[in-house]
Design a protein around this motif. Structure first.
Motif, PDB file in Angstrom:
ATOM      1  N   PRO A 118      38.276  40.499  51.672  1.00  0.00           N
ATOM      2  CA  PRO A 118      39.731  40.528  51.533  1.00  0.00           C
ATOM      3  C   PRO A 118      40.255  41.924  51.229  1.00  0.00           C
ATOM      4  O   PRO A 118      39.530  42.779  50.726  1.00  0.00           O
ATOM      5  CB  PRO A 118      39.981  39.570  50.366  1.00  0.00           C
ATOM      6  N   ILE A 119      41.500  42.154  51.584  1.00  0.00           N
ATOM      7  CA  ILE A 119      42.185  43.402  51.254  1.00  0.00           C
ATOM      8  C   ILE A 119      42.968  43.156  49.971  1.00  0.00           C
ATOM      9  O   ILE A 119      44.014  42.513  49.988  1.00  0.00           O
ATOM     10  CB  ILE A 119      43.131  43.840  52.383  1.00  0.00           C
ATOM     11  N   ASN A 120      42.452  43.622  48.867  1.00  0.00           N
ATOM     12  CA  ASN A 120      43.108  43.363  47.580  1.00  0.00           C
ATOM     13  C   ASN A 120      44.225  44.366  47.316  1.00  0.00           C
ATOM     14  O   ASN A 120      44.136  45.533  47.708  1.00  0.00           O
ATOM     15  CB  ASN A 120      42.094  43.422  46.434  1.00  0.00           C
ATOM     16  N   VAL A 121      45.281  43.892  46.655  1.00  0.00           N
ATOM     17  CA  VAL A 121      46.405  44.761  46.315  1.00  0.00           C
ATOM     18  C   VAL A 121      45.983  45.729  45.220  1.00  0.00           C
ATOM     19  O   VAL A 121      44.983  45.524  44.521  1.00  0.00           O
ATOM     20  CB  VAL A 121      47.621  43.933  45.863  1.00  0.00           C
ATOM     21  N   THR A 122      46.746  46.788  45.068  1.00  0.00           N
ATOM     22  CA  THR A 122      46.399  47.836  44.095  1.00  0.00           C
ATOM     23  C   THR A 122      47.227  47.740  42.829  1.00  0.00           C
ATOM     24  O   THR A 122      47.377  48.723  42.116  1.00  0.00           O
ATOM     25  CB  THR A 122      46.593  49.216  44.739  1.00  0.00           C
ATOM     26  N   TRP A 123      47.779  46.573  42.564  1.00  0.00           N
ATOM     27  CA  TRP A 123      48.539  46.348  41.340  1.00  0.00           C
ATOM     28  C   TRP A 123      48.217  44.962  40.801  1.00  0.00           C
ATOM     29  O   TRP A 123      47.730  44.099  41.520  1.00  0.00           O
ATOM     30  CB  TRP A 123      50.047  46.484  41.599  1.00  0.00           C
ATOM     31  N   GLU A 177      37.641  37.551  45.249  1.00  0.00           N
ATOM     32  CA  GLU A 177      36.763  37.673  46.404  1.00  0.00           C
ATOM     33  C   GLU A 177      37.255  36.866  47.601  1.00  0.00           C
ATOM     34  O   GLU A 177      36.677  36.953  48.687  1.00  0.00           O
ATOM     35  CB  GLU A 177      35.353  37.196  46.035  1.00  0.00           C
ATOM     36  N   SER A 178      38.344  36.066  47.420  1.00  0.00           N
ATOM     37  CA  SER A 178      38.796  35.178  48.495  1.00  0.00           C
ATOM     38  C   SER A 178      40.187  35.487  49.002  1.00  0.00           C
ATOM     39  O   SER A 178      40.551  35.060  50.097  1.00  0.00           O
ATOM     40  CB  SER A 178      38.743  33.718  48.029  1.00  0.00           C
ATOM     41  N   CYS A 179      40.994  36.198  48.218  1.00  0.00           N
ATOM     42  CA  CYS A 179      42.371  36.497  48.604  1.00  0.00           C
ATOM     43  C   CYS A 179      42.743  37.876  48.061  1.00  0.00           C
ATOM     44  O   CYS A 179      41.971  38.480  47.305  1.00  0.00           O
ATOM     45  CB  CYS A 179      43.319  35.408  48.096  1.00  0.00           C
ATOM     46  N   PRO A 180      43.922  38.400  48.386  1.00  0.00           N
ATOM     47  CA  PRO A 180      44.283  39.751  47.953  1.00  0.00           C
ATOM     48  C   PRO A 180      44.625  39.890  46.470  1.00  0.00           C
ATOM     49  O   PRO A 180      44.953  40.996  46.028  1.00  0.00           O
ATOM     50  CB  PRO A 180      45.523  40.074  48.808  1.00  0.00           C
ATOM     51  N   PRO A 187      33.835  39.738  34.632  1.00  0.00           N
ATOM     52  CA  PRO A 187      32.625  38.916  34.823  1.00  0.00           C
ATOM     53  C   PRO A 187      31.596  39.628  35.695  1.00  0.00           C
ATOM     54  O   PRO A 187      31.908  40.580  36.425  1.00  0.00           O
ATOM     55  CB  PRO A 187      33.170  37.667  35.517  1.00  0.00           C
ATOM     56  N   GLU A 188      30.387  39.153  35.625  1.00  0.00           N
ATOM     57  CA  GLU A 188      29.336  39.675  36.480  1.00  0.00           C
ATOM     58  C   GLU A 188      29.327  38.911  37.805  1.00  0.00           C
ATOM     59  O   GLU A 188      29.522  37.706  37.843  1.00  0.00           O
ATOM     60  CB  GLU A 188      27.974  39.543  35.793  1.00  0.00           C
ATOM     61  N   GLY A 189      29.083  39.620  38.895  1.00  0.00           N
ATOM     62  CA  GLY A 189      29.006  38.973  40.198  1.00  0.00           C
ATOM     63  C   GLY A 189      30.381  38.690  40.780  1.00  0.00           C
ATOM     64  O   GLY A 189      31.411  39.214  40.341  1.00  0.00           O
ATOM     65  N   ALA A 190      30.403  37.824  41.788  1.00  0.00           N
ATOM     66  CA  ALA A 190      31.636  37.491  42.495  1.00  0.00           C
ATOM     67  C   ALA A 190      32.573  36.700  41.594  1.00  0.00           C
ATOM     68  O   ALA A 190      32.141  35.919  40.745  1.00  0.00           O
ATOM     69  CB  ALA A 190      31.316  36.698  43.753  1.00  0.00           C
ATOM     70  N   TRP A 191      33.881  36.915  41.802  1.00  0.00           N
ATOM     71  CA  TRP A 191      34.881  36.222  40.989  1.00  0.00           C
ATOM     72  C   TRP A 191      36.054  35.847  41.870  1.00  0.00           C
ATOM     73  O   TRP A 191      36.467  36.623  42.750  1.00  0.00           O
ATOM     74  CB  TRP A 191      35.347  37.122  39.848  1.00  0.00           C
ATOM     75  N   SER A 192      36.601  34.662  41.667  1.00  0.00           N
ATOM     76  CA  SER A 192      37.779  34.204  42.403  1.00  0.00           C
ATOM     77  C   SER A 192      38.897  33.863  41.433  1.00  0.00           C
ATOM     78  O   SER A 192      38.643  33.426  40.304  1.00  0.00           O
ATOM     79  CB  SER A 192      37.443  32.964  43.258  1.00  0.00           C
ATOM     80  N   CYS A 193      40.124  34.061  41.861  1.00  0.00           N
ATOM     81  CA  CYS A 193      41.288  33.781  41.009  1.00  0.00           C
ATOM     82  C   CYS A 193      41.461  32.278  40.826  1.00  0.00           C
ATOM     83  O   CYS A 193      40.827  31.469  41.503  1.00  0.00           O
ATOM     84  CB  CYS A 193      42.550  34.404  41.601  1.00  0.00           C
ATOM     85  N   ARG A 194      42.331  31.914  39.924  1.00  0.00           N
ATOM     86  CA  ARG A 194      42.545  30.497  39.603  1.00  0.00           C
ATOM     87  C   ARG A 194      43.047  29.717  40.811  1.00  0.00           C
ATOM     88  O   ARG A 194      42.647  28.577  41.040  1.00  0.00           O
ATOM     89  CB  ARG A 194      43.535  30.373  38.451  1.00  0.00           C
ATOM     90  N   GLU A 195      43.947  30.317  41.622  1.00  0.00           N
ATOM     91  CA  GLU A 195      44.475  29.624  42.790  1.00  0.00           C
ATOM     92  C   GLU A 195      43.358  29.294  43.783  1.00  0.00           C
ATOM     93  O   GLU A 195      43.311  28.198  44.332  1.00  0.00           O
ATOM     94  CB  GLU A 195      45.537  30.495  43.469  1.00  0.00           C
TER      95      GLU A 195
END
Length: 583
Positions: free
Chosen positions: A55-60, A74-77, A90-98
């Motif tokens: 994903p292309i993550n935002v810078t803010w 790791e799944s969305c911006p 956290p260690e390793g991959a992390w995804s937001c609550r959504e």
């Protein structure tokens, strides 16, 4: 409560995911195989030129809109400051609550899109079937979906890793940007118009759905007889154990309401193989389901109710109260789940010491009968073929078209009390409080202010100790404390669990146990803060704090605003609430 769409579902061929049909539910990027079978967007590889695309993550930060050291999904911006999430990196991959909750972009959603070296640009996610044919034939993978760029009116295939939702009044997702060309300015204007257009369409559909649902009661599963759940057993008696009445087959109406049938007097239903009257027996209303003709109706102030479509005389059998038969443990679990989901309607009747009928998820029309402090029906426990069942019987002659009611006799399992709106002259004002003529007379004369500390027998006050108003109250569990409060006055959104002591017992300054209290509001003080904090008032010398005028402690200053933070509130891990019971 909205209708349950039980048949129009689209299910994923590769995983248990399912969606309602329609652009507002199906995840964008899902591949439709048939009318009911899809491959959901979670099964895409999102590869570009043979490499897995990240994903292309935002810078803010999505929460504070500032830059810095960010934790990236790791799944969305989405990006966040760890401190804004109150967590460590956290260690390793992390995804937001959504993303962890499985929320996906859907069609007809306005989003910000990152494409190549272009800035984040507003666009609308389109259903592939509705885009031009040359766009449909472009190479794409499972999980990719077409977007329509505002301003330039171009199309392109994109995936979840390069989009995030557009919010109302969004201008540009990059702070500090001042050079906005004409095309981008046009895109912002078009995105805003389209966002409000889609919002208006959605609100119109919701209003129509709500209006449609208001014409019929909330959904439930209709059942004809009680259904045991879990370890609950339904008792079946041997024929030798069923009592035999003294009625005769030659009687005009054997075992009827006007007869001297011993079984009927003892609330036992006759068995056709045991009763001397045989097939002529008129005491088999439960087994034969000889229910009165009734109809579910919408009442003025008490939601849905049940009326009779035929005239009834005193003592007639109306219907059986039917539902799931659960044990006490399951009952508490259901009440706890309902409390967590803010469900306030309950359909539970105590059947025996360790069994409860819950007509909430499953039942018959009897679940709609409303409470009244002056009811025209009553519940009776009858023994039918060896097991206890509950029936509703009339208390008086009832004309056709009359609403049927009975007194819930609420057993206060917890510390919540609900207002009664039955409108009867002897209405007690609260469910579960015995109606009397004296209470009805006092309720009409009583001013809307809280009571002082009661003397003698320990009872809870009917008015909030913060604001002096009545309503649904949370009651203190401390011995001999009569105080009750609105949740709003306590700055709570949910009733406290289990045993709960009100803020009157903790020092308003430091929170330790109080040694002296104001008699006119929940402010209290420990020994270290007691000096000079309380003053004797002219009202029987009762102590009052600085919030009150000692000459008139019950004046306007007696009730602080509801937004004021009270003292320490203690929570405990068990739910308290009400349920119906029969005595």
């Amino acid at each position: 409560m909205s209708d349950i769409w039980c048949c129009r579902m689209m299910r994923c061929l590769r995983c248990p995911v399912a969606y309602h049909t329609g652009d507002s539910c199906v995840a964008a990027g899902s591949v439709v195989l048939t009318h009911h079978i899809i491959i959901c967007s979670s099964h895409g590889t999102a590869k570009r030129n043979g490499l897995l695309s990240s994903p292309i993550n935002v810078t803010w930060c999505f929460l504070c809109a500032r830059g810095g050291k960010l934790l990236c999904c790791e799944s969305c911006p989405a990006s966040f400051h760890p401190e804004c999430l109150e967590m460590e990196i956290p260690e390793g991959a992390w995804s937001c609550r959504e993303c962890r909750a499985g929320r996906k972009p859907h069609y007809k959603q306005i989003v910000w899109v990152k494409l190549g070296n272009y800035r984040w640009w507003p666009a609308e996610i389109c259903n592939p079937r509705l885009v031009p044919p040359n766009i449909q034939t472009l190479r794409h993978d499972i999980g990719d979906f077409p977007v329509f760029f505002f301003g330039s009116h171009d199309y392109y295939w994109i995936n979840q890793g390069r989009v995030f939702p557009y919010m109302e009044n969004d201008k540009t997702p990059v702070t500090g940007q001042v050079n906005i060309n004409k095309t981008f300015k046009k895109a912002l204007e078009e995105a805003a118009r389209r966002f409000h257009e889609l919002k208006a369409q959605r609100e119109s559909r919701e209003a129509l759905e709500q209006e449609r649902n208001s014409r019929k009661p909330p959904p439930y599963k209709f059942i004809k007889s009680n259904k045991p759940v879990g370890k609950v057993q339904v008792h079946v008696a041997d024929l030798s154990e069923i009592p035999r009445c003294n009625c005769k087959p030659t009687d005009e109406h054997p075992c009827s309401l006007d007869s001297q049938c011993l079984n009927r007097m003892l609330q036992y239903e006759c068995h056709p193989q045991v009763c001397p009257a045989g097939d002529r027996c008129e005491n088999q209303c439960f087994s034969k389901r000889l229910y009165s003709e009734t109809e579910v109706i919408k009442t003025e102030g008490c939601g849905w109710g049940l009326k009779t479509n035929q005239a009834l005389r005193k003592g007639d059998f109306v219907t059986e109260y039917v539902g799931e038969v659960i044990d006490s443990e399951e009952c508490q679990q259901r009440i706890k789940r309902a409390h967590e989901n803010r469900v306030t309607n309950f359909y539970m009747l105590t059947l025996t010491k360790d069994r409860v009928i819950d007509a909430g998820p499953k039942g018959n029309s009897s679940r709609f009968i409303n409470h009244s402090c002056s009811p025209n029906c009553e519940t009776q426990k009858w023994t039918v073929n060896g097991d206890v069942r509950i029936g509703l019987f009339t208390l008086c002659d009832i004309d056709a078209g009359t609403e049927l009611t009975f007194n819930y006799n609420l057993d206060l399992v917890g510390n919540r009390r609900s207002s009664c709106h039955c409108g009867a002259e002897n209405c007690s004002g609260f469910l579960g409080v015995r109606p009397t003529e004296e209470k009805a007379r006092n309720a009409k004369l009583k001013p809307k202010k809280r009571k002082l500390r009661p003397e003698g027998k320990h009872t809870h006050e009917y008015f909030c100790f913060w604001c002096g108003e009545a309503g649904e109250l949370v009651m203190c569990d401390k011995k001999d404390c009569p105080k009750s409060y609105h949740l709003l006055c306590l700055n709570l959104t949910k009733p406290p669990y289990g045993r709960w002591e009100c803020p009157w017992h903790d020092c308003s300054v430091c929170g330790v146990p109080a040694s002296a209290q104001c008699d006119f509001c929940p402010r209290s003080f420990c020994r270290g803060h007691e000096a000079g904090s309380l003053t004797p008032s002219t009202l029987e010398g009762r102590l009052c704090c600085s919030n009150h005028d000692p000459l008139s402690p019950l004046g306007p200053s007696a009730h602080p605003p509801r937004t004021q933070t009270p003292g320490t509130v203690t929570r405990s891990p068990f739910l308290n609430i009400q349920r119906k019971s029969i005595h």
